[in-house]
Scaffold this motif. Structure first.
Motif, PDB file in Angstrom:
ATOM      1  N   UNK A  22       0.828  -1.214   0.000  1.00  0.00           N
ATOM      2  CA  UNK A  22       0.000   0.000   0.000  1.00  0.00           C
ATOM      3  C   UNK A  22       0.858   1.259   0.000  1.00  0.00           C
ATOM      4  N   UNK A  23       1.872   1.250   0.835  1.00  0.00           N
ATOM      5  CA  UNK A  23       2.767   2.415   0.867  1.00  0.00           C
ATOM      6  C   UNK A  23       3.555   2.523  -0.435  1.00  0.00           C
ATOM      7  N   UNK A  24       3.973   1.371  -0.968  1.00  0.00           N
ATOM      8  CA  UNK A  24       4.669   1.364  -2.254  1.00  0.00           C
ATOM      9  C   UNK A  24       3.791   2.006  -3.333  1.00  0.00           C
ATOM     10  N   UNK A  25       2.541   1.574  -3.438  1.00  0.00           N
ATOM     11  CA  UNK A  25       1.647   2.102  -4.469  1.00  0.00           C
ATOM     12  C   UNK A  25       1.349   3.586  -4.261  1.00  0.00           C
ATOM     13  N   UNK A  26       1.172   4.000  -3.006  1.00  0.00           N
ATOM     14  CA  UNK A  26       0.926   5.418  -2.733  1.00  0.00           C
ATOM     15  C   UNK A  26       2.125   6.261  -3.154  1.00  0.00           C
ATOM     16  N   UNK A  27       3.321   5.783  -2.864  1.00  0.00           N
ATOM     17  CA  UNK A  27       4.522   6.531  -3.241  1.00  0.00           C
ATOM     18  C   UNK A  27       4.738   6.502  -4.749  1.00  0.00           C
ATOM     19  N   UNK A  28       4.421   5.378  -5.390  1.00  0.00           N
ATOM     20  CA  UNK A  28       4.511   5.303  -6.842  1.00  0.00           C
ATOM     21  C   UNK A  28       3.546   6.315  -7.465  1.00  0.00           C
ATOM     22  N   UNK A  29       2.357   6.437  -6.905  1.00  0.00           N
ATOM     23  CA  UNK A  29       1.388   7.427  -7.379  1.00  0.00           C
ATOM     24  C   UNK A  29       1.864   8.855  -7.168  1.00  0.00           C
ATOM     25  N   UNK A  30       2.541   9.085  -6.052  1.00  0.00           N
ATOM     26  CA  UNK A  30       3.064  10.429  -5.786  1.00  0.00           C
ATOM     27  C   UNK A  30       4.157  10.793  -6.785  1.00  0.00           C
ATOM     28  N   UNK A  31       5.104   9.882  -6.966  1.00  0.00           N
ATOM     29  CA  UNK A  31       6.242  10.181  -7.848  1.00  0.00           C
ATOM     30  C   UNK A  31       5.910  10.036  -9.325  1.00  0.00           C
ATOM     31  N   UNK A  32       4.956   9.188  -9.656  1.00  0.00           N
ATOM     32  CA  UNK A  32       4.635   8.944 -11.060  1.00  0.00           C
ATOM     33  C   UNK A  32       3.444   9.719 -11.584  1.00  0.00           C
ATOM     34  N   UNK A  33       2.579  10.211 -10.676  1.00  0.00           N
ATOM     35  CA  UNK A  33       1.371  10.902 -11.121  1.00  0.00           C
ATOM     36  C   UNK A  33       1.099  12.192 -10.357  1.00  0.00           C
ATOM     37  N   UNK A  34       1.963  12.533  -9.417  1.00  0.00           N
ATOM     38  CA  UNK A  34       1.742  13.759  -8.658  1.00  0.00           C
ATOM     39  C   UNK A  34       0.565  13.692  -7.715  1.00  0.00           C
ATOM     40  N   UNK A  35       0.178  12.478  -7.314  1.00  0.00           N
ATOM     41  CA  UNK A  35      -0.930  12.304  -6.377  1.00  0.00           C
ATOM     42  C   UNK A  35      -0.332  12.190  -4.978  1.00  0.00           C
ATOM     43  N   UNK A  36      -0.533  13.233  -4.179  1.00  0.00           N
ATOM     44  CA  UNK A  36       0.105  13.252  -2.865  1.00  0.00           C
ATOM     45  C   UNK A  36      -0.420  12.150  -1.966  1.00  0.00           C
ATOM     46  N   UNK A  37       0.370  11.837  -0.971  1.00  0.00           N
ATOM     47  CA  UNK A  37      -0.027  10.864   0.043  1.00  0.00           C
ATOM     48  C   UNK A  37      -0.870  11.598   1.075  1.00  0.00           C
TER      49      UNK A  37
END
Length: 138
Positions: A22-37
C-alpha cells in the motif's frame, strides 16, 4: 531514457526500500502521477494528477499518442490501494470514460491487475519493476 524505462527504475528503487504494497503504491502514485499521500490524495487524483514522468515508451496497446501514460498507470494503481479494484474500475469506466477497447482502458486494467498482485502478496514490491518492464514497457 524513455518514460516507461524511468518508471521501471522508479519501481525498482521504491521496491528495494518499501516492502509494504500500500505504501509502495501510494509513493509510486506520488512520484509517477503527482498524487500526494495522505487524506487529500483524492483532490489530485480527481484532477487526473500531473505528468511527473512525461513521455512515451509503453507497449503499443497502451499508447494513446500522449505523453501521460505513466501518470495514468501509476495514478490508477495508487487508487486501487486506496479504494479497491472494483471502485477504481468503475471510476475509469464511468468517470474517465476509458472504454475497455481503448489504449487508456487497457492501461487502466493493467494498472488494476498490477495493484491486485501487489496487494494480494503474489508479487513482492521488490519485483514490481520487473513486472512493469515485462507487461507495460515497450
Amino acid at each position: 531514457m524513455d518514460a516507461a524505462a524511468k518508471l521501471v527504475d522508479l519501481a525498482r528503487t521504491l521496491g528495494a526500500s518499501e516492502p509494504d504494497p500500500r505504501r509502495f503504491l501510494a509513493e509510486l502514485g506520488r512520484r509517477g502521477a503527482g498524487v500526494r499521500r495522505g487524506p487529500l490524495w483524492f483532490l489530485d487524483a480527481g484532477r487526473g494528477g500531473r505528468n511527473t514522468i512525461s513521455g512515451t515508451g509503453v507497449k503499443p496497446e497502451f499508447d494513446d499518442g500522449t505523453r501521460g501514460q505513466i501518470r495514468h498507470f501509476t495514478g490508477t494503481a495508487a487508487t486501487v490501494a486506496r479504494i479497491g479494484s472494483r471502485a477504481t474500475r468503475w471510476a475509469t469506466l464511468h468517470i474517465l470514460r476509458d472504454g475497455p477497447d481503448t489504449a487508456d482502458g487497457r492501461l487502466s486494467e493493467a494498472a488494476i491487475a498490477f495493484a491486485e498482485v501487489l496487494l494480494s502478496g503474489e508479487l513482492a514490491t521488490r519485483d514490481a519493476g520487473e513486472w512493469i518492464a515485462r507487461n507495460i514497457a515497450a
